[in-house]
Design a protein around this motif. Sequence first.
Motif: not given
Lengths: 105, 114
Positions: B35, B37, B41-43, B45, B89, B91, B105, B107
């Motif tokens: 994922y 981000q 903002q939102k995560v 996929f 970021m 993940f 998840f 870090p």
Amino acid sequence: QQPVQSPQAVILREGEDAVINCSSSKALYSVHWYRQKHGEAPVFLMILLKGGEQKGHEKISASFNEKKQQSSLYLTASQLSYSGTYFCACEKLTFGTGTRLTIIP
Amino acid sequence: EPEVTQTPSHQVTQMGQEVILRCVPISNHLYFYWYRQILGQKVEFLVSFYNNEISEKSEIFDDQFSVERPDGSNFTLKIRSTKLEDSAMYFCASTSTGNPETQYFGPGTRLLVL
């Protein structure tokens, strides 16, 4: 299309309750809920798989209304540790817009 | 408690450079995910991976992205030619076959493209 969450942000005093809603324009078959603290990874809270299913996790529970294409997350007697951004996610792992929850003493 | 680990924690790169982000999923997990981000903002996929192949990918996961499980433990995300908008970021997550509903998840790796 991503699920829409409401409210976008909420501030509560410790001990108060909150409801976070998640709505989809498409049919929902499952809903995941996550909490993300600032600067950290999302943490899985729960998944609801069936319409009408409710689940609980300590003082955090959720419901899923398949017909209305929505899910709600309930936080009761909120604790400081509940602060963070809550995301719902539908199948296809599409995350919602997020709700920032701030708990103040 | 077993956990997903990611390296590096931070990566700064020049636009156009290739980056490889590494993840070590929980040892008995067989489903893997990436994922991203963007700050604030939102995560989003990117891709899911099972049985040594991509099982699902999003529109974001274009030809610039690739994933690999080079050995029994690592799961990598490669961005071939980074763009400024790749700053985010990233993940990694994994799930087990016994409990496929629960995603764990890592870090995250903070990628900054200059």
